[in-house]
Design an enzyme around this catalytic site. Structure first.
Site, PDB file in Angstrom:
ATOM      1  N   ASN A   1      -6.841  17.245  35.730  1.00 37.51           N
ATOM      2  CA  ASN A   1      -8.062  17.863  36.227  1.00 37.51           C
ATOM      3  C   ASN A   1      -9.099  17.861  35.100  1.00 37.51           C
ATOM      4  O   ASN A   1      -8.821  17.416  33.977  1.00 37.51           O
ATOM      5  CB  ASN A   1      -7.799  19.272  36.764  1.00 37.51           C
ATOM      6  CG  ASN A   1      -7.232  20.216  35.713  1.00 37.51           C
ATOM      7  OD1 ASN A   1      -7.567  20.143  34.540  1.00 37.51           O
ATOM      8  ND2 ASN A   1      -6.344  21.114  36.147  1.00 37.51           N
ATOM      9  N   ARG A   2     -10.278  18.352  35.407  1.00 34.75           N
ATOM     10  CA  ARG A   2     -11.367  18.301  34.426  1.00 34.75           C
ATOM     11  C   ARG A   2     -11.007  19.041  33.131  1.00 34.75           C
ATOM     12  O   ARG A   2     -11.263  18.552  32.024  1.00 34.75           O
ATOM     13  CB  ARG A   2     -12.618  18.917  35.051  1.00 34.75           C
ATOM     14  CG  ARG A   2     -13.874  18.736  34.200  1.00 34.75           C
ATOM     15  CD  ARG A   2     -14.938  19.744  34.621  1.00 34.75           C
ATOM     16  NE  ARG A   2     -15.261  19.700  36.023  1.00 34.75           N
ATOM     17  CZ  ARG A   2     -16.383  19.173  36.522  1.00 34.75           C
ATOM     18  NH1 ARG A   2     -17.279  18.644  35.708  1.00 34.75           N
ATOM     19  NH2 ARG A   2     -16.610  19.207  37.826  1.00 34.75           N
TER      20      ARG A   2
ATOM     21  N   GLU B   1      -8.004  19.725  31.887  1.00 34.19           N
ATOM     22  CA  GLU B   1      -6.949  19.020  31.152  1.00 34.19           C
ATOM     23  C   GLU B   1      -7.514  17.792  30.429  1.00 34.19           C
ATOM     24  O   GLU B   1      -7.087  17.458  29.318  1.00 34.19           O
ATOM     25  CB  GLU B   1      -5.842  18.616  32.118  1.00 34.19           C
ATOM     26  CG  GLU B   1      -5.017  19.805  32.628  1.00 34.19           C
ATOM     27  CD  GLU B   1      -4.161  19.469  33.832  1.00 34.19           C
ATOM     28  OE1 GLU B   1      -3.216  20.233  34.111  1.00 34.19           O
ATOM     29  OE2 GLU B   1      -4.442  18.457  34.524  1.00 34.19           O
TER      30      GLU B   1
ATOM     31  N   ASP C   1      -0.976  19.001  44.278  1.00 35.17           N
ATOM     32  CA  ASP C   1       0.298  18.414  44.717  1.00 35.17           C
ATOM     33  C   ASP C   1       0.079  17.491  45.913  1.00 35.17           C
ATOM     34  O   ASP C   1       0.685  16.420  46.013  1.00 35.17           O
ATOM     35  CB  ASP C   1       1.285  19.514  45.098  1.00 35.17           C
ATOM     36  CG  ASP C   1       1.680  20.384  43.928  1.00 35.17           C
ATOM     37  OD1 ASP C   1       1.639  19.893  42.785  1.00 35.17           O
ATOM     38  OD2 ASP C   1       2.019  21.562  44.163  1.00 35.17           O
TER      39      ASP C   1
END
Length: 494
Positions: A218-219, A221, A287
């Site tokens: 994600n952004r 991370e 997920d």
């Protein structure tokens, strides 16, 4: 096998036959999932008072649900798409681990390898929920790396499972399964067996996944892994390109929440705007996207198509309430023009999820049922009055087999598909759900409508249904139709 290419992204109101064909290919694939499994417990109830012991709400428990979470939720979403799934993870020798083993093994199309480590605590997340809102989450977990001997066994099993599947997905939740050099060895094994490998990473050290075909951070991370700004699309692309070059990734897919997804690969970059119509619950959307991406690559779809489907699946997921999965029918429905009345015809599972979303908005959900063969004025009067008593109306429709058992041949005169389509065309009907049983009792129990609407002269036959609805505080409405309309219905025997 011919590959499907994306081309330009079509408008929402245009038919998308290529994407629909791509979705139908997902069910003919197989995927291996390796990662941290956990047990998600949901305790639902009602809060009507505050405790005298402390200023906290008292939850009167109504029902409890247990589901596989973490990597187990990726598996749930894969099987919901019809994908044959192998699953490797580690649980403890405790009750939560035993429950997970049963839940995972009970899913269709799953070959589970849940290894047991003695003395280890299985990750358990317990959520207390009232009126659609989470009051509290309590976690019990152990995040130490799994035992080295168990890691060796996991790698041996993974080598065999990779050879039997098309794509490997690593779902890293930082709970100890994908620790130390396990991810690096899995990447090496995937290369040895010639299989694609996708990673949902955790933490800031992405060197552990070096050489993976696709990483899906994600952004936040991405920012942590690159120490670069990610506020704009250009910055995200620059960070993604840096990450690819640094660790030899084939592609980086950045999930950006309400801003959609961005794909960065050897050909450049491509942005996919968010496709969520409504946002109810963002938990589990990652997920869902990971599962759709894995299934799409297993179907040998081009990467931009795979990312588009993953983005679409995530958009559908956040429009559901709770830990719901995205099915093939959900994807196909989202690709159907918005004005099509046939989108109102849904499966039981879809009806339950939609009813929950409506209640989450504070809308009263109504339910009525019947054969609705040879529709006439009496039926229309019933449906219109039923819709006037609620905010959204679900119509339960007896399937052909059910009608035939009750009335014999030549009934039904109209087949179930035609009857459902006609019902769906009425503005007063919000959803149509077929049921095979003679009685709608199990469908009513699953939907838990706020209002049950019946004809007044059916009172004796529907006592059980009425008692069910009253049991959870619902209302039963009996509609008196004009005498001439009842006579017409009787004469037509519908």
């Amino acid at each position: 096998m011919n590959q499907i290419t994306l081309g330009s992204v079509p408008r929402p109101d245009e038919p998308q036959p290529d994407l629909a064909a791509a979705v139908r290919r997902l069910a003919h694939t197989n995927v291996l999932v390796i990662g941290d499994v956990m047990l998600d417990r949901y305790t639902f109830g009602e809060v009507s008072r505050i405790s005298l012991e402390a200023p906290v709400p008292i939850l009167a428990i109504e029902r409890e649900v247990a589901l596989p979470g973490g990597a187990g939720n990726v598996v749930r979403n894969l099987t919901a798409l019809g994908v044959a799934t192998a699953f490797i993870s580690v649980v403890g020798d405790d009750q939560a681990g035993s429950d997970l083993t049963g839940l995972v093994g009970g899913q269709p199309n799953v070959e589970p390898w849940l290894l047991v480590q003695g003395g280890r605590t299985t990750t358990l997340k317990t959520r207390l929920i009232a009126a659609g809102q989470q009051l509290l989450r309590a976690d019990r977990e152990q995040t130490d790396p799994i035992h080295p001997k168990l890691a060796e066994r996991l790698l041996r099993i993974a080598m065999d499972a990779m050879a039997a599947t098309s794509v490997t997905v690593l779902s890293d939740y930082g709970k100890g399964v994908l620790s130390a050099d396990v991810p690096a060895k899995l990447v090496e094994a995937a290369r040895t067996t010639g299989r694609k490998l996708i990673v949902d990473p955790r933490g800031s050290d992405f060197s552990r996944y070096a050489g993976a075909d696709v990483v899906m951070p994600n952004r936040q991370e991405l920012a942590a892994a690159t120490h670069m700004p990610v506020d704009t699309e250009a910055q995200i692309v620059a960070a993604g390109q840096h990450l690819r070059a640094q660790h030899g990734f084939g592609a980086v897919v950045v999930t950006r929440g309400n801003d959609g997804m961005t794909l960065v690969d050897a050909t450049g970059s491509q942005h996919f705007p968010a496709e969520a119509a409504d946002v109810f619950d963002t938990s589990g959307a990652g997920d869902t996207a990971l599962a759709a991406l894995g299934a799409a690559l297993a179907a040998q779809l081009d990467l931009p198509v795979a990312v588009r489907l993953a983005n679409l699946a995530a958009g559908i997921s956040v429009g559901k309430v709770g830990a719901s999965v995205v099915r093939e029918a959900d994807l196909l429905s989202a690709l159907t023009p918005q004005h099509s009345a046939l989108r109102k015809i849904v499966t039981r599972e879809e009806a339950v999820e939609q009813a929950e979303r409506w209640r989450h908005r504070g809308w009263r959900v109504g339910f009525t049922n019947g054969h609705f063969d040879l529709l006439h004025q009496g039926h229309i009067a019933l449906l219109e009055q039923a819709r006037a008593s609620c905010d959204r109306l679900i119509v339960g429709l007896n399937a052909d087999t059910s009608v035939r058992r009750q009335k014999g041949s030549p009934h039904p005169v109209q087949p179930e598909a035609a009857r459902a389509a006609v019902l769906a065309s009425f503005a007063c009907v919000d959803m149509v759900c077929l049921f095979e049983e003679d009685s709608p009792e199990s469908l009513i129990e699953a939907l838990r409508p706020d209002v049950l609407i019946k004809r007044a002269n059916d009172a004796a036959d529907d006592a059980v249904d009425a008692d069910l609805v009253r049991g959870w505080g619902g209302r039963v409405l009996r509609i008196d139709l004009p005498r001439e309309q009842l006579a017409t219905m009787a004469s037509l025997k519908v």
